[in-house]
Design a protein around this motif. Structure first.
Motif, short mmCIF file in Angstrom:
data_model
loop_
_atom_site.label_atom_id
_atom_site.label_comp_id
_atom_site.label_asym_id
_atom_site.label_seq_id
_atom_site.Cartn_x
_atom_site.Cartn_y
_atom_site.Cartn_z
N ARG A 68 -6.54 -39.26 1.13
CA ARG A 68 -5.78 -40.50 1.25
C ARG A 68 -6.41 -41.50 0.28
NH1 ARG A 68 -5.97 -41.89 6.61
NH2 ARG A 68 -7.92 -42.98 6.29
N LEU A 69 -5.56 -42.10 -0.55
CA LEU A 69 -6.01 -43.09 -1.54
C LEU A 69 -5.49 -44.45 -1.11
CD1 LEU A 69 -4.99 -40.98 -4.66
CD2 LEU A 69 -7.24 -41.10 -3.61
N GLU A 70 -6.41 -45.35 -0.80
CA GLU A 70 -6.04 -46.69 -0.36
C GLU A 70 -6.23 -47.67 -1.51
OE1 GLU A 70 -7.62 -47.74 3.59
OE2 GLU A 70 -8.26 -45.63 3.68
N PRO A 71 -5.29 -48.59 -1.67
CA PRO A 71 -5.36 -49.53 -2.79
C PRO A 71 -6.59 -50.43 -2.72
CG PRO A 71 -3.59 -50.14 -1.29
CD PRO A 71 -4.15 -48.85 -0.80
N PRO A 72 -6.98 -50.96 -3.88
CA PRO A 72 -8.11 -51.90 -3.89
C PRO A 72 -7.78 -53.14 -3.06
CG PRO A 72 -7.33 -51.41 -6.13
CD PRO A 72 -6.39 -50.75 -5.18
N ALA A 73 -8.81 -53.73 -2.46
CA ALA A 73 -8.60 -54.94 -1.68
C ALA A 73 -8.22 -56.11 -2.58
CB ALA A 73 -9.87 -55.27 -0.90
N GLN A 74 -8.66 -56.06 -3.83
CA GLN A 74 -8.34 -57.12 -4.79
C GLN A 74 -8.20 -56.49 -6.17
OE1 GLN A 74 -11.77 -59.58 -4.30
NE2 GLN A 74 -13.03 -58.40 -5.71
N GLU A 75 -7.55 -57.22 -7.08
CA GLU A 75 -7.39 -56.73 -8.46
C GLU A 75 -8.77 -56.42 -9.03
OE1 GLU A 75 -4.83 -55.88 -10.44
OE2 GLU A 75 -3.48 -56.28 -8.77
N GLY A 76 -8.89 -55.29 -9.72
CA GLY A 76 -10.14 -54.91 -10.34
C GLY A 76 -11.09 -54.19 -9.40
N GLY A 77 -10.71 -54.03 -8.12
CA GLY A 77 -11.56 -53.33 -7.16
C GLY A 77 -11.36 -51.83 -7.24
N GLY A 78 -12.15 -51.12 -6.45
CA GLY A 78 -12.06 -49.67 -6.44
C GLY A 78 -11.07 -49.16 -5.40
N VAL A 79 -10.76 -47.88 -5.50
CA VAL A 79 -9.83 -47.20 -4.59
C VAL A 79 -10.66 -46.50 -3.51
CG1 VAL A 79 -8.15 -45.32 -4.43
CG2 VAL A 79 -8.13 -46.84 -6.41
N ARG A 80 -10.29 -46.70 -2.25
CA ARG A 80 -10.97 -46.01 -1.15
C ARG A 80 -10.33 -44.63 -0.98
NH1 ARG A 80 -14.48 -46.53 2.55
NH2 ARG A 80 -14.82 -48.73 2.22
N VAL A 81 -11.17 -43.60 -1.05
CA VAL A 81 -10.73 -42.22 -0.92
C VAL A 81 -11.28 -41.66 0.38
CG1 VAL A 81 -10.85 -39.90 -1.92
CG2 VAL A 81 -10.68 -41.89 -3.41
N THR A 82 -10.39 -41.06 1.18
CA THR A 82 -10.79 -40.43 2.44
C THR A 82 -10.42 -38.96 2.37
OG1 THR A 82 -10.39 -42.48 3.64
CG2 THR A 82 -10.53 -40.47 4.95
N ASN A 83 -11.36 -38.09 2.74
CA ASN A 83 -11.09 -36.66 2.79
C ASN A 83 -10.39 -36.36 4.12
OD1 ASN A 83 -11.00 -33.90 2.71
ND2 ASN A 83 -13.21 -33.58 2.65
N LEU A 84 -9.13 -35.97 4.08
CA LEU A 84 -8.35 -35.65 5.27
C LEU A 84 -8.44 -34.16 5.63
CD1 LEU A 84 -5.09 -37.64 4.37
CD2 LEU A 84 -7.00 -38.40 5.80
N SER A 85 -9.03 -33.38 4.75
CA SER A 85 -9.04 -31.93 4.88
C SER A 85 -10.26 -31.42 5.65
CB SER A 85 -9.04 -31.31 3.48
OG SER A 85 -9.16 -29.91 3.56
N LEU A 86 -10.10 -30.24 6.27
CA LEU A 86 -11.25 -29.55 6.85
C LEU A 86 -12.18 -29.05 5.76
CD1 LEU A 86 -9.49 -27.44 9.64
CD2 LEU A 86 -11.05 -29.37 9.97
N ASN A 87 -11.62 -28.85 4.55
CA ASN A 87 -12.41 -28.36 3.42
C ASN A 87 -13.24 -29.50 2.84
OD1 ASN A 87 -11.17 -25.78 3.57
ND2 ASN A 87 -9.40 -26.60 2.50
N VAL A 88 -14.46 -29.18 2.47
CA VAL A 88 -15.32 -30.17 1.85
C VAL A 88 -14.75 -30.56 0.48
CG1 VAL A 88 -16.84 -28.46 0.75
CG2 VAL A 88 -17.74 -30.72 1.33
#
Length: 192
Positions: A68-88
């Motif tokens: 899951r890729l979540e948008p940056p909280a503000q312009e120029g910020g990073g993307v929050r990535v969450t592993n939704l899978s059982l696989n590493v």
């Protein structure tokens, strides 16, 4: 727009960069406040099939909803990535287990990985080092962020009040001597 561009696919028969960008990349519009996007076999079926066609076992290791890729909280910020899978997964060079998240920036990588058996002798490596050694990426994407906004122009726009008093002519002014004089001057040979 953010883009994930494939930079490595295990066992791919040709250099991955030889593929057209449209066959090895996916674009996401992740503006602050927009809904998250999901990366996985269910959402980008053709992309994963094209990159992993040579090994169906690896294709099965890509979950239907893997990241899951979540948008940056503000312009120029990073993307929050969450592993939704059982696989590493390996995100920004570190293993990410199911449910774990981290913030990634332009240039960081997201890798689909598999665990392989690695023999580690007692005392030679910490449990975290042993886990990292046994996690082998088979498909890696580089995150490419949106281009920075264009700098403001140094030129000020003229406003209509600054043009007051300027006379706008519909035809260019005539030279002295009328149109015939201009035609005569144009017909004279030039002397060099």
């Amino acid at each position: 727009a953010w883009r994930l561009e494939c930079v490595f696919a295990a066992g791919y028969p040709a250099h991955i960069a030889s593929l057209p960008l449209c066959a090895r990349a996916v674009t996401f519009h992740l503006a602050p406040g927009s809904p998250p996007k999901v990366l996985g076999r269910e959402h980008q079926t053709e992309l994963f099939q094209a990159l992993l066609y040579h090994d169906p076992n690896l294709l099965n290791r890509v979950s239907r909803n893997h990241f899951r890729l979540e948008p940056p909280a503000q312009e120029g910020g990073g993307v929050r990535v969450t592993n939704l899978s059982l696989n590493v997964a390996v995100v920004a060079q570190r293993p990410l287990q199911q449910g774990e998240s981290c913030v990634v920036l332009d240039g960081d990588t997201l890798s689909f990985a598999q665990s392989v058996a690695v023999e580690v002798k007692a005392g030679e490596a910490s449990p975290a080092e042993a886990e990292a050694a046994s996690t082998v990426p088979f498909l890696t994407f580089r995150l490419i962020g949106p281009p920075p906004p264009a700098p403001p122009t140094p030129f000020a726009m003229l406003s209509l009040p600054s043009l007051s008093g300027v006379q706008v002519l519909s035809q260019p002014p005539e030279r002295k001597g009328g149109k015939e004089a201009n035609a005569d001057e144009a017909a004279k040979p030039s002397v060099s």
